[in-house]
Design a protein around this motif. Structure first.
Motif, mmCIF file in Angstrom:
data_model
loop_
_atom_site.group_PDB
_atom_site.id
_atom_site.type_symbol
_atom_site.label_atom_id
_atom_site.label_comp_id
_atom_site.label_asym_id
_atom_site.label_seq_id
_atom_site.Cartn_x
_atom_site.Cartn_y
_atom_site.Cartn_z
ATOM 1 N N TRP A 114 0.724 -0.965 -0.120
ATOM 2 C CA TRP A 114 -0.002 0.125 0.002
ATOM 3 C C TRP A 114 0.836 1.320 0.015
ATOM 4 O O TRP A 114 0.340 2.344 -0.179
ATOM 5 N N ARG A 115 2.032 1.242 0.140
ATOM 6 C CA ARG A 115 3.235 2.002 0.180
ATOM 7 C C ARG A 115 3.621 2.568 -1.043
ATOM 8 O O ARG A 115 4.202 3.613 -1.349
ATOM 9 N N CYS A 116 3.591 1.625 -2.201
ATOM 10 C CA CYS A 116 3.951 1.504 -3.344
ATOM 11 C C CYS A 116 3.324 2.402 -4.447
ATOM 12 O O CYS A 116 1.997 2.700 -4.226
ATOM 13 N N GLU A 117 3.947 3.013 -5.265
ATOM 14 C CA GLU A 117 3.388 3.989 -6.415
ATOM 15 C C GLU A 117 2.382 3.365 -7.088
ATOM 16 O O GLU A 117 1.478 3.787 -7.783
ATOM 17 N N PHE A 118 2.326 1.792 -7.303
ATOM 18 C CA PHE A 118 1.397 1.317 -8.196
ATOM 19 C C PHE A 118 0.036 1.131 -7.449
ATOM 20 O O PHE A 118 -1.053 0.935 -8.150
ATOM 21 N N THR A 119 -0.017 1.574 -6.097
ATOM 22 C CA THR A 119 -1.251 1.605 -5.324
ATOM 23 C C THR A 119 -1.527 3.085 -5.017
ATOM 24 O O THR A 119 -0.862 3.886 -4.897
ATOM 25 N N TYR A 120 -2.980 3.185 -5.456
ATOM 26 C CA TYR A 120 -3.524 4.826 -5.368
ATOM 27 C C TYR A 120 -4.341 4.690 -4.409
ATOM 28 O O TYR A 120 -4.386 5.445 -3.344
ATOM 29 N N VAL A 121 -5.427 3.609 -4.458
ATOM 30 C CA VAL A 121 -6.558 3.790 -3.478
ATOM 31 C C VAL A 121 -6.307 3.523 -2.091
ATOM 32 O O VAL A 121 -6.500 4.251 -1.129
ATOM 33 N N PHE A 122 -5.463 2.262 -1.938
ATOM 34 C CA PHE A 122 -4.943 1.834 -0.733
ATOM 35 C C PHE A 122 -3.898 2.718 0.025
ATOM 36 O O PHE A 122 -3.633 2.580 1.351
ATOM 37 N N ARG A 123 -3.363 3.678 -0.818
ATOM 38 C CA ARG A 123 -2.240 4.541 -0.040
ATOM 39 C C ARG A 123 -2.851 5.481 0.754
ATOM 40 O O ARG A 123 -2.036 6.105 1.806
ATOM 41 N N ALA A 124 -4.248 5.735 0.670
ATOM 42 C CA ALA A 124 -4.834 6.662 1.571
ATOM 43 C C ALA A 124 -4.760 6.254 3.298
ATOM 44 O O ALA A 124 -5.096 5.154 3.255
#
Length: 411
Positions: A311-321
């Motif tokens: 969830w910290r990676c750039e390919f994740t957008y929604v779960f990075r919230a």
């Protein structure tokens, strides 16, 4: 029933995708990656064509789905095959929607994945075994797996994974409270069959195999997993002295410093089944029940917090919230020492970032991983010969992200 194979002959050499070699390091070989020549891929003949991509394979097939009698045999007893057509897209496999009739004549829809060569076998067998483990733990959280096998046609070597088809919406973000409650429940309910960290067969993140040998120590397991993706990345993206120096410092200094305390001073952490590649692209919302479901798993029994590293990676957008991590920790509190959760999360993100870089040459995520390693080294084990951490290129600060499997341009 019998079924004529529908698989156009493709030119040789076929899609024998390169098989990754696992790397399990020890302190004696901490100064180099890989440890010896046995971990190197044999050089390809100069006149051998590179492996075909899925896009190239689909072009050669000319719109025909590669169907085989082995898939029909994997259907539930008494089923009658009706049709198959392409459905969805995948960077590493060919995917389809299969229709069959049950014994009573009612229509049943299945999801079919097809892949080639040894890498295809590892990928799809790993997904089948991962899905079985998750389904047996929480049957309403992943499509029911029905079968894995090899096509009867001998050339090219072709493998398939068959599962329940779920009509789902993959465009909407899941409710943070409900999704994280369900994910935490999966982690809590799961039980390692050996009591250790690992998995009984190789699983993948993309086309890259995990190193999942059983280990009592989570620090040892994660180091092996980490070094495995680093070795593959260096093979695919080339040497980078500073990066490789940081890798060794993380492997032999940072990982012990951050992960050994989880299992010291009478502390214990439970090996939990994790999805293994959980980002919003691998989840959906069922259109009929509105329940959330996950798919495309590459699992292993891990420290539950490992799931959140993606969830910290750039390919994740929604779960990075932050709301998703907040709700997850509300259901499954951070391990002790709690004040090191954020740094463990940064450490766990390295696997996802480096693995992505290994599958996508020239990806910016290689630089992101290096910058995160520099941060951890500066804080816990300073070393000469690597760069200073730069907050201006840290996506957890800048919010930068990429479109997965398409381009690595910043958004």
């Amino acid at each position: 029933m019998s079924l004529e194979v529908i698989l156009p002959q493709l030119p040789q050499p076929l899609m024998e995708l390169q098989s990754e070699q696992n790397y399990e390091a020890s302190p004696e070989d901490a100064d180099k990656i890989p440890a010896d020549d046995s971990h190197q891929q044999p050089p390809e003949p100069e006149n051998e064509a590179p492996p075909m991509t899925i896009k190239q394979i689909l072009a050669k097939l000319g719109g025909v789905f590669p169907m085989d009698a082995a898939v029909v045999e994997a259907l539930p007893t008494g089923s009658t095959f009706v049709s198959i057509k392409h459905f969805g897209t995948s960077a590493w496999t060919i995917t389809g929607r299969l229709i069959a009739l049950d014994q009573d004549g009612s229509e049943k829809i299945y999801f079919l994945k097809v892949a080639y060569g040894e890498t295809g076998r590892i990928m799809l067998n790993g997904e089948f075994e991962s899905s079985k483990t998750i389904y047996s733990t929480m049957s309403n959280f992943i499509p029911e797996p029905f079968g894995f096998g090899k096509y009867k046609i001998q050339s090219p070597p072709t493998y398939f994974y068959l599962s329940e088809f779920i009509d789902m919406d993959v465009t909407k973000a899941p409710d943070p409270g409900n999704f994280c409650h369900k994910l935490a429940a999966l982690h809590k309910l799961s039980k390692s069959p050996t009591g250790k960290f690992g998995f009984h067969t190789k699983t993948c993140d993309g086309d890259r195999a995990h190193v999942v040998d059983w280990q009592d120590s989570w620090a040892v397991f994660y180091r092996n997993l980490f070094l495995g993706v680093c070795e593959l990345d260096i093979k695919r993206n080339g040497p980078w002295p500073e990066y490789e120096r940081a890798i060794q410092q993380v492997a032999w200094k940072i990982i012990p410093r951050l992960l050994e305390p989880l299992q010291s001073d009478e502390r214990q952490i439970k090996p939990c089944i994790i999805h293994g590649d959980l980002w919003e692209g691998n989840m959906g919302i069922k259109r009929d029940t509105r329940e959330m479901t996950i798919f495309d798993a590459g699992s292993y029994f891990a420290h539950n917090e490992m799931e959140l590293g993606h969830w910290r990676c750039e390919f994740t957008y929604v779960f990075r919230a932050e709301v998703y991590t907040w709700h997850y920790l509300k259901n499954y509190p951070a391990a002790e020492p709690v004040d090191e959760f954020e740094d463990r999360n940064r450490l766990y993100s390295l696997k996802g970032a480096i693995n992505y870089a290994a599958g996508h040459p020239k990806s910016i995520m290689r630089k992101t991983a290096y910058n995160n390693m520099c941060y951890l080294c500066e804080k816990y084990a300073p070393i000469e010969g690597i760069d200073k951490y730069d907050p201006h290129i840290d996506p957890s600060i800048t919010g930068a992200h990429i479109v997965p499997h398409v381009d690595d341009d910043l958004i």
